[in-house]
Design a protein around this motif. Structure first.
Motif, PDB file in Angstrom:
ATOM      1  N   PRO A  69     -16.946 -25.311  27.268  1.00  0.00           N
ATOM      2  CA  PRO A  69     -15.778 -24.884  28.038  1.00  0.00           C
ATOM      3  C   PRO A  69     -15.799 -23.372  28.273  1.00  0.00           C
ATOM      4  O   PRO A  69     -15.244 -22.886  29.257  1.00  0.00           O
ATOM      5  CB  PRO A  69     -14.592 -25.294  27.175  1.00  0.00           C
ATOM      6  N   LYS A 327     -24.778 -25.056  18.926  1.00  0.00           N
ATOM      7  CA  LYS A 327     -24.246 -26.382  19.181  1.00  0.00           C
ATOM      8  C   LYS A 327     -25.363 -27.258  19.713  1.00  0.00           C
ATOM      9  O   LYS A 327     -26.234 -26.796  20.444  1.00  0.00           O
ATOM     10  CB  LYS A 327     -23.150 -26.306  20.240  1.00  0.00           C
TER      11      LYS A 327
ATOM     12  N   GLU B 121      -9.455 -13.560  20.804  1.00  0.00           N
ATOM     13  CA  GLU B 121     -10.613 -12.732  21.190  1.00  0.00           C
ATOM     14  C   GLU B 121     -10.252 -11.260  21.371  1.00  0.00           C
ATOM     15  O   GLU B 121     -10.887 -10.548  22.152  1.00  0.00           O
ATOM     16  CB  GLU B 121     -11.248 -13.283  22.477  1.00  0.00           C
ATOM     17  N   TYR B 141     -11.126 -18.864  22.148  1.00  0.00           N
ATOM     18  CA  TYR B 141     -10.657 -19.940  23.017  1.00  0.00           C
ATOM     19  C   TYR B 141     -11.711 -21.044  23.029  1.00  0.00           C
ATOM     20  O   TYR B 141     -12.823 -20.872  22.529  1.00  0.00           O
ATOM     21  CB  TYR B 141     -10.377 -19.396  24.421  1.00  0.00           C
ATOM     22  N   ARG B 142     -11.396 -22.179  23.619  1.00  0.00           N
ATOM     23  CA  ARG B 142     -12.255 -23.367  23.561  1.00  0.00           C
ATOM     24  C   ARG B 142     -13.709 -23.026  23.872  1.00  0.00           C
ATOM     25  O   ARG B 142     -14.006 -22.466  24.928  1.00  0.00           O
ATOM     26  CB  ARG B 142     -11.759 -24.400  24.573  1.00  0.00           C
ATOM     27  N   GLY B 143     -14.590 -23.369  22.965  1.00  0.00           N
ATOM     28  CA  GLY B 143     -16.021 -23.185  23.192  1.00  0.00           C
ATOM     29  C   GLY B 143     -16.544 -21.816  22.786  1.00  0.00           C
ATOM     30  O   GLY B 143     -17.735 -21.618  22.666  1.00  0.00           O
ATOM     31  N   GLU B 144     -15.668 -20.862  22.559  1.00  0.00           N
ATOM     32  CA  GLU B 144     -16.095 -19.492  22.236  1.00  0.00           C
ATOM     33  C   GLU B 144     -16.557 -19.444  20.779  1.00  0.00           C
ATOM     34  O   GLU B 144     -15.935 -20.024  19.907  1.00  0.00           O
ATOM     35  CB  GLU B 144     -14.908 -18.556  22.435  1.00  0.00           C
ATOM     36  N   ARG B 145     -17.653 -18.778  20.543  1.00  0.00           N
ATOM     37  CA  ARG B 145     -18.183 -18.716  19.174  1.00  0.00           C
ATOM     38  C   ARG B 145     -17.642 -17.534  18.395  1.00  0.00           C
ATOM     39  O   ARG B 145     -17.888 -17.401  17.202  1.00  0.00           O
ATOM     40  CB  ARG B 145     -19.708 -18.651  19.211  1.00  0.00           C
TER      41      ARG B 145
END
Ligand SMILES: [Zn+2]
Lengths: 563, 258
Positions: A69, A327, B121, B141-145
């Motif tokens: 995303p 991932k 972030e 946020y979604r997907g952020e590492r």
């Protein structure tokens, strides 16, 4: 439509920088035409771009979109004009793929890998990509039926299966990814070399490749086998590359083209025994290509920054995920393949990434004949396709390469020869690598050139090749190729100054190959058993129906054609 | 000094996207320019003056000398202070989701409560909330590492779940309780929770989490020793060993007897 006074590069027809008019009538290049006129004086005119290897549709794209995303947010563009909303950078939504290729002047793009069983989804996504003409290459390299036929040394039955598989997937050509490795991955292992037998099947990768190449030519398919080597992505793998190419020297092409297309060669031109002494073997590979004429390749150039790797090479993706702590999506595709998806970032500070960057460019610059090297990033494995203009600038300008090298680790000069290469590609050579050669390699006779009868796909760039020196002004080149002044698809302006001006539905090429009935009958007997015993779906639901392709173009091939 | 005060003209159930409402975005603008600023009310593009009354005190000023006062209910207004680099935002009431997202400097003071994704972030500056904060404070946020990388967040009330998920730097203090999984995948940030929480530090590799109230320890943590910090005794654990983690989990001893 008449495109007036542009500086035309059409290398397939020997036109290199001539000022001339191009006429398009009824969607094709013609001797004369009426209708609107486009003033292209002082501009570069090329055939529409052709990408012979890109990942643009299918379940692995969706896996990438779902697991990233963060990537979706990078490329967000709101709905505007004719355009639907866009998302994504390395894994954009289907609409964005069409618009962005069109803005760069590309009109034809081939999806490089679809398992037969997942092709329905692949075609649904291809249909959702606006503007572009498309095709998909079908995966055969770890397929049970293929390996059985190879084991039984039954070339007619193998040919029948390839023909049936292309029809079932509405696929265009034979893709082979780490042959045997996808099956071995089902047992948690891999094939280690060309002669390492596949578990449970008494065949080796060498046999799979060679027999599929023979079947490909027996069927007189428009494209050659399209091969992702064994041991891809591993240090020292260049020897596998050369060994595999040697294996295919006895294949006689059934059409006027190569016997094998090797994809994303960058990932297979590695020296060293591990990542510490990792080095470029691009000079060895290029030397081989300069001495032999049976193979072509595409670059698989990496771009510094974000990428999403996706491949039917399941064990490779496991290694990537472990090495990079990333991932990982892993997928077992029944009797046909494995696959995986792993996001990653290519970093300038990493010596390994720097050498990879150099290898892609070295392959293109050290191979003398541009017809043998297609420009790709193996989108999005090496980086997203929107970065092609950056690759073009790097190939055309020694200065641009030096600027980039100044930002890379010093070790690069010991592990590659990129710094010593003076060659700068010209406009004609770029036109070959992005238009004429990909069309020729794929066997698309109406693509990649502007001769009478060719598809009316033209890209016009606001740069005058008689005035701009790409070597000293690479930024101008990059800017011009990033946004075509006009992209014309079948005689219709689809993009102008970066604004999408038309969204026609593109065509989908697939290969319809005939085989003798008795071969098909023998094949059906053994296929029926597989569907009853192993497949999760029934044979009657397996084949992609004609209805899934709104504008199919069936290319005729088959045993009769060959005779 | 320049003070810009915004008051909602009506209350909206549809969220407003207001990423331009920062000292950076407003410091140099005339009042007419502010009125014409683009905002989204749901999927409808509108202008700032159609949603808010604008009152400006002072001439255009440097960002650092600009204060934005939000007077009223801003709980449906999202992304205020996004990417701000300096100056001050004061919210007299509640503030909506994504406040201070990606900010690199300046201060945000929220007298009411904050929505989800507060300071996600963020890289620098500070946020203070007198009330409660929602879920995913200072996280990615979604997907952020990588979530919050620098700066500080202080929540005087309670915080929701996944406090500081993927935090990579900076510090978060919650005086009250925090929801489940605070500091999940902590990669180098500091989190302290005055009250109770549940399952802190899952998959953390670096950084530290301290809990003053009651909590439960995941099995991936290994007890090390007892340490004294500011007059309290803490049990010190290292983990999350599932990820070969070297993170530090500190649990105030007095609260752990139950
Ligand atoms: Zn590929």
């Amino acid at each position: 439509m008449i495109i007036k006074g542009g500086v035309v590069y059409d290398p397939a027809n020997g036109v290199l920088g001539e000022e001339m008019d191009i006429c398009i009538d009824a969607g094709a290049v013609a001797e004369a035409a009426g209708g609107p006129t486009i003033d292209a004086r002082g501009m570069l005119v090329l055939p529409g771009g052709v990408d012979a290897h890109s990942h643009i549709a299918g379940p692995k794209l969706n896996a990438g979109r779902i697991m990233r995303p963060d990537d979706g947010r990078i490329g967000t563009e709101p709905r505007r004009g004719l355009c639907r909303p866009c998302t994504g950078y390395t894994v954009p939504n289907s609409s964005a793929i069409g618009y962005r290729y069109a803005r760069m002047g590309y009109t034809t793009v081939f999806e490089a890998a679809t398992p037969i069983i997942e092709s329905r989804h692949t075609h649904e996504e291809l249909e959702a990509i606006p503007i572009l003409d498309k095709g998909a290459l079908t995966l055969f390299g770890s397929n049970w039926t293929v390996m059985e036929c190879v084991g039984e040394k039954d070339l007619p039955k193998l040919s029948a299966y390839v023909a049936w598989g292309l029809r079932a997937s509405r696929g265009y050509g034979v893709k082979i990814v780490n042959p045997g490795g996808g099956e071995a991955w089902g047992f948690g292992s891999n094939v280690k070399g060309l002669h390492d037998p596949v578990p449970e099947f008494n065949v080796t990768p060498a046999e799979i490749i060679h027999e599929l190449a023979r079947a490909n030519e027996r069927l007189c398919l428009p494209h050659s086998i399209h091969l992702h080597f064994n041991n891809l992505g591993k240090p020292g793998n260049y020897s596998t590359a050369i060994e595999t190419l040697d294996l295919l020297k006895d294949i006689v092409p059934s059409r006027d083209r190569q016997a094998v297309h090797v994809t994303h060669m960058q990932f297979s031109a590695y020296g060293g025994t591990g990542w510490r002494d990792f080095e470029s073997k691009a000079p060895e590979i290029a030397d081989y290509y300069n001495k032999n004429d049976h193979a072509t390749m595409d670059m698989g150039q990496i771009i510094f920054g974000s990428a999403t790797t996706m491949t039917a090479d399941g064990p490779l993706e496991y290694a990537n995920a472990r090495l990079l702590h990333q991932k990982w999506s892993n997928h077992d595709i029944e009797l046909e393949e494995s696959s995986g998806v792993v996001p990653l970032v290519y970093i300038r500070g990493s010596p390994v990434n720097a050498v990879q960057w150099a290898i892609g460019l070295e392959l293109a610059l050290l191979t003398e004949d541009p017809w043998k090297v297609l420009l790709t990033t193996d989108n999005p494995n090496g980086g997203p396709f929107v970065k092609y203009p950056e690759v073009i600038a790097l190939l055309m300008s020694h200065k641009r390469r030096e600027e980039e090298m100044a930002k890379l680790p010093e070790l690069l000069s010991k592990r590659s020869v990129i710094g010593s290469i003076e060659r700068e590609l010209g406009w004609g050579e770029i036109a070959v690598m992005t238009r004429a050669a990909p069309a020729h390699v794929l066997g698309l006779k109406e693509k990649g050139h502007l001769g009478v009868g060719a598809d009316g796909d033209v890209s016009i760039y606001e740069i005058d090749p008689r005035e701009v020196d790409p070597g000293s002004d690479p930024a101008l080149v990059e800017r011009a190729f990033t946004q075509a002044k006009y992209t014309i698809k079948a005689g219709e302006v689809v993009s102008r100054d970066g604004e999408i001006a038309g969204i026609p539905q593109g065509r989908t090429f697939w290969t319809d190959a005939n085989v003798p009935e008795e071969d098909m009958a023998r094949l059906m007997a053994s296929l029926k058993e597989k569907f009853e015993k192993y497949y999760s779906i029934q044979m009657s639901n397996y084949m992609v129906q004609e209805a899934y392709l709104s504008r199919p173009v069936a290319v005729r091939a088959g045993v009769e054609v060959a005779q | 000094m320049r003070t810009i005060t915004l008051r909602p003209l009506a209350s909206h159930l549809v969220p407003i996207e207001a990423e331009g409402l920062t000292p950076d975005g407003l410091a140099k603008l005339s009042i007419e320019e502010m009125e014409a600023l683009d905002l989204w009310l749901g999927n409808r593009r509108t202008r700032l003056c159609e949603l808010f009354a604008i009152e400006v005190d002072g001439k255009p000023a440097p960002i650092e000398e600009t204060t934005v006062i939000l007077d009223g209910d801003f709980s449906r207004v999202k992304r205020i202070g996004e990417r701000m680099s300096g100056g001050m935002i004061q919210s007299l009431g509640d503030l909506g989701m994504h406040a201070g997202a990606g900010m690199s400097g300046g201060n945000i003071l929220i007298k009411g409560s904050a929505g989800d994704w507060l300071g996600r972030e963020m890289r620098g500056g500070s946020i203070e909330v007198e009330g409660d904060a929602g879920n995913y404070v200072g996280s990615g946020y979604r997907g952020e590492r990588c979530g919050m990388r620098g700066g500080s967040i202080l929540v005087r009330g309670n915080a929701g779940v996944f406090l500081g998920e993927h935090i990579c730097g900076g510090s978060i203090h919650v005086s009250g309780n925090a929801g489940d999984y605070p500091g999940a995948a902590n990669g180098g940030g500091t989190i302290s929770i005055g009250g109770d929480t549940h399952l802190p530090g899952a998959e953390m590799t670096k950084g530290s989490i301290s809990v003053g109230g009651r909590t439960t320890v995941l099995p991936g943590f290994q007890f090390q020793d007892e340490v004294e910090l500011e007059g309290l005794t803490y049990q010190r654990y290292v983990g999350d060993l599932v990820e070969n983690g070297k993170g530090e989990l500190l649990l105030a001893l007095a609260q752990q007897s139950a």
